[in-house]
Design an enzyme around this catalytic site. Structure first.
Site, PDB file in Angstrom:
ATOM      1  N   SER A  57      -7.018   1.331   1.210  1.00  8.58           N
ATOM      2  CA  SER A  57      -8.266   0.249   0.963  1.00  8.58           C
ATOM      3  C   SER A  57      -7.880  -1.195   2.003  1.00  8.58           C
ATOM      4  O   SER A  57      -6.369  -1.182   2.094  1.00  8.58           O
ATOM      5  CB  SER A  57      -8.760   0.313  -0.313  1.00  8.58           C
ATOM      6  OG  SER A  57      -9.461  -0.365  -0.503  1.00  8.58           O
TER       7      SER A  57
ATOM      8  N   TYR B 130      -8.499   0.081  -9.488  1.00 12.96           N
ATOM      9  CA  TYR B 130      -8.222   0.661  -7.835  1.00 12.96           C
ATOM     10  C   TYR B 130      -7.321   0.327  -6.634  1.00 12.96           C
ATOM     11  O   TYR B 130      -7.340   0.548  -6.454  1.00 12.96           O
ATOM     12  CB  TYR B 130      -9.999  -0.491  -7.338  1.00 12.96           C
ATOM     13  CG  TYR B 130     -10.455   0.406  -6.223  1.00 12.96           C
ATOM     14  CD1 TYR B 130     -10.935   1.647  -6.152  1.00 12.96           C
ATOM     15  CD2 TYR B 130     -10.133  -0.573  -5.499  1.00 12.96           C
ATOM     16  CE1 TYR B 130     -11.434   1.709  -4.997  1.00 12.96           C
ATOM     17  CE2 TYR B 130     -10.641  -0.333  -3.662  1.00 12.96           C
ATOM     18  CZ  TYR B 130     -10.894   1.798  -3.515  1.00 12.96           C
ATOM     19  OH  TYR B 130     -11.987   1.627  -2.465  1.00 12.96           O
TER      20      TYR B 130
HETATM   21  P1  NAD Z   1     -18.374   7.717  -2.231  1.00 12.10           P
HETATM   22  O1  NAD Z   1     -18.581   7.324  -3.514  1.00 12.10           O
HETATM   23  O2  NAD Z   1     -19.510   8.045  -0.891  1.00 12.10           O
HETATM   24  O3  NAD Z   1     -17.301   8.704  -2.059  1.00 12.10           O
HETATM   25  C1  NAD Z   1     -16.581   8.544  -2.460  1.00 12.10           C
HETATM   26  C2  NAD Z   1     -16.172  10.337  -2.819  1.00 12.10           C
HETATM   27  O4  NAD Z   1     -15.651  10.857  -3.716  1.00 12.10           O
HETATM   28  C3  NAD Z   1     -17.421  11.066  -2.946  1.00 12.10           C
HETATM   29  O5  NAD Z   1     -17.874  12.142  -2.170  1.00 12.10           O
HETATM   30  C4  NAD Z   1     -17.636  11.543  -4.326  1.00 12.10           C
HETATM   31  O6  NAD Z   1     -18.240  13.059  -4.668  1.00 12.10           O
HETATM   32  C5  NAD Z   1     -16.177  11.951  -4.919  1.00 12.10           C
HETATM   33  N1  NAD Z   1     -15.205  11.548  -6.410  1.00 12.10           N
HETATM   34  C6  NAD Z   1     -15.581  11.208  -6.578  1.00 12.10           C
HETATM   35  N2  NAD Z   1     -15.102  11.440  -7.512  1.00 12.10           N
HETATM   36  C7  NAD Z   1     -14.715  12.581  -7.994  1.00 12.10           C
HETATM   37  C8  NAD Z   1     -14.032  13.897  -8.333  1.00 12.10           C
HETATM   38  N3  NAD Z   1     -14.370  13.944  -9.861  1.00 12.10           N
HETATM   39  N4  NAD Z   1     -14.535  15.197  -8.205  1.00 12.10           N
HETATM   40  C9  NAD Z   1     -14.536  15.247  -6.623  1.00 12.10           C
HETATM   41  N5  NAD Z   1     -14.912  14.537  -5.849  1.00 12.10           N
HETATM   42  C10 NAD Z   1     -15.408  13.193  -6.309  1.00 12.10           C
HETATM   43  O7  NAD Z   1     -17.253   5.853  -1.011  1.00 12.10           O
HETATM   44  P2  NAD Z   1     -16.754   6.035   0.428  1.00 12.10           P
HETATM   45  O8  NAD Z   1     -16.693   4.494   0.467  1.00 12.10           O
HETATM   46  O9  NAD Z   1     -17.575   7.064   1.048  1.00 12.10           O
HETATM   47  O10 NAD Z   1     -15.439   6.330   0.137  1.00 12.10           O
HETATM   48  C11 NAD Z   1     -14.262   7.278   0.157  1.00 12.10           C
HETATM   49  C12 NAD Z   1     -12.980   6.448  -0.055  1.00 12.10           C
HETATM   50  O11 NAD Z   1     -12.888   5.910   0.448  1.00 12.10           O
HETATM   51  C13 NAD Z   1     -12.844   6.247  -1.347  1.00 12.10           C
HETATM   52  O12 NAD Z   1     -11.128   6.968  -1.255  1.00 12.10           O
HETATM   53  C14 NAD Z   1     -12.303   4.574  -1.456  1.00 12.10           C
HETATM   54  O13 NAD Z   1     -11.846   4.014  -2.263  1.00 12.10           O
HETATM   55  C15 NAD Z   1     -12.154   4.902   0.157  1.00 12.10           C
HETATM   56  N6  NAD Z   1     -12.006   3.275   0.707  1.00 12.10           N
HETATM   57  C16 NAD Z   1     -13.295   2.431   0.626  1.00 12.10           C
HETATM   58  C17 NAD Z   1     -14.183   1.537   1.403  1.00 12.10           C
HETATM   59  C18 NAD Z   1     -15.826   1.228   1.498  1.00 12.10           C
HETATM   60  O14 NAD Z   1     -16.072  -0.216   1.827  1.00 12.10           O
HETATM   61  N7  NAD Z   1     -16.789   1.686   1.013  1.00 12.10           N
HETATM   62  C19 NAD Z   1     -13.317   0.818   1.587  1.00 12.10           C
HETATM   63  C20 NAD Z   1     -11.486   1.024   1.454  1.00 12.10           C
HETATM   64  C21 NAD Z   1     -11.953   2.235   0.760  1.00 12.10           C
END
Ligand code: NAD
Length: 253
Positions: free
Chosen positions: A145, A158
């Site tokens: 991130s 986080y």
């Molecule tokens: P999102 O919330 O759509 O995806 C998160 C995923 O994790 C989902 O598929 C959810 O079902 C899964 N998850 C959460 N808890 C869970 C559990 N207990 N068991 C099984 N699955 C679980 O959001 P995203 O943006 O697609 O996030 C994906 C990754 O990218 C994460 O690690 C997030 O921290 C990271 N990220 C996102 C951003 C952003 O701006 N969106 C930026 C940097 C990093």
């Protein structure tokens, strides 16, 4: 030929958090690149499966709550019941909890650290031990991130977890590179997914974020396709322990 180096034909990829957002995008990109994808998710991956079926790609879902004590055993069971083999692991599932530091509870802290940090380590350890190290090849890609580099606002657990992800990416790369197992990370910038919904709904924060992104827009899951395929493919075979930012220029500011 150079483009052949990016092909994932014949590879099996395990992607956590496969039902939504960035994880769903990575599943689609890998299937398009020729991999058979095992999508690990808490809930049905019907939408991901549909997107991949549309072009005849290979996708199997493995329903697991990653906060459960038996999560890793269930993933291994899912692998053994489908392809019995892994070449690529993407540690994508993650959660974010927003609160002032003075209000963060131990329960909230532990749930974020457990999923975003502890599980990333122990799932990588298990997959490496059982599949990648014995076969002397493989790729692990962790989703880091901007808060692997920066402090952020109102998300201390986080930030701690994503800083740990960048550190452990280097630590694991140092131990496993000589076995032909590459460990790298992708640090997405501000992407329009569930993870940032609250931020995008806050007009002032939304404007402040957009103001700082040189590309002038929020990222999309498609913006990660290139980096995700590159780090999973032979094209990156001499890249180890690196965190690649895909951030529209955020860190350059
Ligand atoms: P999102 O919330 O759509 O995806 C998160 C995923 O994790 C989902 O598929 C959810 O079902 C899964 N998850 C959460 N808890 C869970 C559990 N207990 N068991 C099984 N699955 C679980 O959001 P995203 O943006 O697609 O996030 C994906 C990754 O990218 C994460 O690690 C997030 O921290 C990271 N990220 C996102 C951003 C952003 O701006 N969106 C930026 C940097 C990093």
């Amino acid at each position: 030929m150079i483009l052949d180096l990016f092909s994932l034909k014949g590879k099996v990829a395990v992607v956590t958090g496969a039902n939504t957002g960035l994880g769903q995008g990575i599943c689609v990109a890998y299937a398009e690149a020729g991999a058979s994808v095992i999508g690990v998710a808490r809930r049905s991956c019907a939408e991901t499966a549909e997107k991949i079926a549309a072009f005849g790609g290979a996708f199997t879902e493995c329903i697991v709550d990653l906060s459960g004590a038996d999560a890793i055993d269930k993933i291994i069971e899912g692998i053994e019941n489908s392809y019995g083999h892994v070449d690529i692991l993407v540690n994508n599932a993650g959660i974010i909890k927003r609160a002032d530091a003075v209000d963060v509870t131990e329960e909230a802290w532990d749930s974020v650290i457990n999923l975003n940090e502890r599980l990333v380590f122990f799932l990588s350890q298990t997959i490496a031990k059982k599949y990648l190290l014995p076969q002397k090849s493989g790729k692990i890609i962790n989703i880091a991130s901007m808060l692997s580099y920066q402090g952020g606002i109102r998300v201390p657990a986080y930030t701690a977890s994503k800083s740990a992800v960048m550190g452990m990416t280097k630590a694991l790369a140092n131990e496993w590179a000589s076995y032909g197992v590459a460990v790298n990370a992708i640090a997405p910038g501000y992407m329009a997914t569930n993870n940032t919904e609250q931020l995008r709904n806050d007009a002032a924060r939304n404007e402040a974020v957009l103001d700082r992104i040189p590309a002038g827009r929020w990222g999309t899951p498609e913006d990660l396709y290139g980096a995700a395929v590159y780090l999973a493919s032979a094209a990156s075979d001499y890249v180890n322990g690196f965190t690649l930012a895909v951030d529209g220029g955020w860190l350059a500011r």
